[in-house]
Scaffold this motif. Sequence first.
Motif, mmCIF file in Angstrom:
data_model
loop_
_atom_site.group_PDB
_atom_site.id
_atom_site.type_symbol
_atom_site.label_atom_id
_atom_site.label_comp_id
_atom_site.label_asym_id
_atom_site.label_seq_id
_atom_site.Cartn_x
_atom_site.Cartn_y
_atom_site.Cartn_z
ATOM 1 N N ALA A 111 7.332 -6.964 -4.511
ATOM 2 C CA ALA A 111 7.918 -7.415 -5.775
ATOM 3 C C ALA A 111 9.437 -7.500 -5.692
ATOM 4 N N GLY A 112 10.031 -6.815 -4.713
ATOM 5 C CA GLY A 112 11.470 -6.880 -4.501
ATOM 6 C C GLY A 112 11.798 -7.808 -3.353
ATOM 7 N N LEU A 113 12.669 -7.326 -2.445
ATOM 8 C CA LEU A 113 13.065 -8.155 -1.304
ATOM 9 C C LEU A 113 11.965 -8.236 -0.254
ATOM 10 N N GLY A 114 11.160 -7.171 -0.129
ATOM 11 C CA GLY A 114 10.080 -7.183 0.862
ATOM 12 C C GLY A 114 10.586 -7.419 2.273
ATOM 13 N N PHE A 164 14.283 23.309 -7.553
ATOM 14 C CA PHE A 164 13.629 22.588 -6.475
ATOM 15 C C PHE A 164 12.808 21.423 -7.015
ATOM 16 N N GLY A 165 12.182 21.626 -8.167
ATOM 17 C CA GLY A 165 11.429 20.540 -8.775
ATOM 18 C C GLY A 165 12.321 19.399 -9.209
ATOM 19 N N VAL A 166 13.468 19.720 -9.812
ATOM 20 C CA VAL A 166 14.413 18.683 -10.243
ATOM 21 C C VAL A 166 14.958 17.932 -9.035
ATOM 22 N N ASN A 167 15.311 18.667 -7.973
ATOM 23 C CA ASN A 167 15.833 18.011 -6.769
ATOM 24 C C ASN A 167 14.809 17.052 -6.167
ATOM 25 N N THR A 168 13.560 17.498 -6.112
ATOM 26 C CA THR A 168 12.506 16.634 -5.570
ATOM 27 C C THR A 168 12.278 15.425 -6.466
ATOM 28 N N PHE A 169 12.329 15.631 -7.787
ATOM 29 C CA PHE A 169 12.149 14.523 -8.716
ATOM 30 C C PHE A 169 13.250 13.482 -8.542
ATOM 31 N N VAL A 170 14.498 13.935 -8.415
ATOM 32 C CA VAL A 170 15.617 12.996 -8.220
ATOM 33 C C VAL A 170 15.450 12.252 -6.896
ATOM 34 N N ALA A 171 15.022 12.982 -5.856
ATOM 35 C CA ALA A 171 14.787 12.338 -4.560
ATOM 36 C C ALA A 171 13.729 11.244 -4.680
ATOM 37 N N LEU A 172 12.646 11.537 -5.402
ATOM 38 C CA LEU A 172 11.584 10.545 -5.576
ATOM 39 C C LEU A 172 12.040 9.378 -6.437
ATOM 40 N N VAL A 219 13.472 3.625 -6.349
ATOM 41 C CA VAL A 219 14.424 2.508 -6.481
ATOM 42 C C VAL A 219 14.599 1.808 -5.134
ATOM 43 N N LEU A 220 14.775 2.601 -4.074
ATOM 44 C CA LEU A 220 14.950 2.038 -2.734
ATOM 45 C C LEU A 220 13.696 1.276 -2.303
ATOM 46 N N THR A 221 12.538 1.820 -2.630
ATOM 47 C CA THR A 221 11.283 1.160 -2.257
ATOM 48 C C THR A 221 11.112 -0.157 -2.997
ATOM 49 N N VAL A 222 11.395 -0.160 -4.306
ATOM 50 C CA VAL A 222 11.259 -1.388 -5.096
ATOM 51 C C VAL A 222 12.174 -2.480 -4.558
ATOM 52 N N VAL A 223 13.414 -2.111 -4.235
ATOM 53 C CA VAL A 223 14.397 -3.108 -3.810
ATOM 54 C C VAL A 223 14.144 -3.573 -2.378
ATOM 55 N N VAL A 224 13.874 -2.637 -1.470
ATOM 56 C CA VAL A 224 13.865 -2.943 -0.036
ATOM 57 C C VAL A 224 12.465 -3.233 0.496
ATOM 58 N N ILE A 264 0.828 -1.213 0.000
ATOM 59 C CA ILE A 264 0.000 0.000 0.000
ATOM 60 C C ILE A 264 0.857 1.256 0.000
ATOM 61 N N TYR A 265 1.726 1.420 0.987
ATOM 62 C CA TYR A 265 2.523 2.645 1.092
ATOM 63 C C TYR A 265 3.402 2.927 -0.127
ATOM 64 N N PRO A 266 3.995 1.905 -0.780
ATOM 65 C CA PRO A 266 4.821 2.215 -1.963
ATOM 66 C C PRO A 266 4.062 2.909 -3.097
ATOM 67 N N ILE A 267 2.729 2.745 -3.162
ATOM 68 C CA ILE A 267 1.960 3.366 -4.244
ATOM 69 C C ILE A 267 2.077 4.883 -4.178
ATOM 70 N N TRP A 268 2.143 5.442 -2.985
ATOM 71 C CA TRP A 268 2.312 6.901 -2.851
ATOM 72 C C TRP A 268 3.608 7.349 -3.510
ATOM 73 N N THR A 269 4.686 6.635 -3.242
ATOM 74 C CA THR A 269 5.989 6.999 -3.820
ATOM 75 C C THR A 269 5.942 6.964 -5.344
ATOM 76 N N TYR A 270 5.401 5.894 -5.894
ATOM 77 C CA TYR A 270 5.372 5.745 -7.346
ATOM 78 C C TYR A 270 4.475 6.802 -8.001
ATOM 79 N N SER A 271 3.289 7.029 -7.442
ATOM 80 C CA SER A 271 2.370 7.999 -8.041
ATOM 81 C C SER A 271 2.914 9.414 -7.933
ATOM 82 N N TYR A 272 3.535 9.754 -6.813
ATOM 83 C CA TYR A 272 4.151 11.068 -6.633
ATOM 84 C C TYR A 272 5.224 11.295 -7.689
#
Length: 472
Positions: free
Chosen positions: A408-411, A386-394, A399-404, A46-54
């Motif tokens: 679908a990753g390590l979970g 600021f937009g570019v910095n936030t985009f890179v952060a997201l 990537v961190l969310t998918v892996v960790v 559930i929580y990873p969906i926020w990261t991806y949609s953002y």
Amino acid sequence: MSVLYPTLLLCAYGFFSNLRPSEPFLTAYLMGPDKNLTEAQVVSEIYPIWTYSYLVLLFPVFLATDFLCYKPVLVLQATSLVVTYVVLLKAQGLLAMQLLEFFFGLATASEVAYYSYIYSLVEPAHYQRVTGYCRSVALFGSAVGSLAGQLLLSVAKAQLRHLVIVTLASATLAFVVPWFLPMPKRSLFFHKSGERQRTISTSLTEKEDSESKAPLNSQEASTVSSCSGAQSQSSTPVEVLRMLFQDFLQCYRCRPLLAWSLWWALATCGYFQVVNYAQALWENIRPSTNHEIYNGYVETLSTLLGALAALLVGCLPVHWALWGELVLCVLSLLMAACVFVMVTLRQIWLCYGAYILFRATYMLLITVATYQIAASLSIQRYALVFGVNTFVALLLQSVLTVVVVDSAGLGLNVFTQFLIYGGYFATISAIFLIAGFFRLASRRCCEQEVLANGRVETESDSPPISDASSCR
């Protein structure tokens, strides 16, 4: 007076849209009897969906905000918040909660409209003041919401469902406000006047020739263009994208800006992860089904201390140009220590205290980074960087969310996740330790070179001894 009315309305919107009593208790609510979801479902699905949609929505919403002149995107954000809490209150099941996270990601991506709307109404001389008003009110609303949620839970013995109802009522009040805002008649990128268009074209040509001919805070870049009028000339999306790309290359050639932006992106990625999953960690250490929890007090205190730390930035006697990287190194290491304390000691009060210190440190440093970056930028480039910095952060967070985190990753379980986040901040500290030593070494070499050149010039200016004797 014409500026006072929209400023007050915008502040009211910021307060009610951030007054969310249910937010500090969201994990407990989802895992409790109301929704009956498992920890693995909440954390990994559930929580990873926020990261991806953002991440996906950030750039399109950024362009739409400017093209539509802010107000429609504010209405969209308010609508998204209402939908989010209606779904949270009424719907059941994993798919519904994932849809909720998507709408919340849309609302978060639309925050750019809230923070940039007021720039379309006031002169540049008032930017700093109105920005302070908007950000302070938003933080105050968040703090009041967290405190209200905790008091309702601890004192009034309300149920978690009641906190969601109060949050929905606040979001509904916020939804009403944007409709009364005046429609702006200025834009930062689209619909430029003919004269403005020619100025930008000339300046971009000059940028390609020499960086010194077009400083980052040049006067031409600080002019805000009109959205309408007899002499207006709309820019196509391709022209705007080309201008943004040219500005992007120009801005990130500046080494200090690049260093602060690097820290911004890296630290914000880790900060989002810690804040997003802290409730899951607390739930494992002190389950809400067996104990009274104090998440609301913790969020209130961390928000207020963070705001205080941000206010104290101007009083810090630090030469940021020289010591900035080393300060980032030390305080990033402190943030890493806070995360390690949270996950290794597993004592709820130490965990709460470390979390408060972690958030306060981040807010202090992000305020410094904001000031250091914005000091040499016009408002157009301010939004871009600021937009570019936030985009890179997201992007890094995704990537961190998918892996960790993601199933679908390590979970991984939440304790292992926080060990990784602690190591992540330790790595950031090491990067800026190396950068700090490199900066000091470069400065020392430059000083020695200047001294050596000074001695050479002095010797060349003095006549030889033999020549002086012959003159006599």
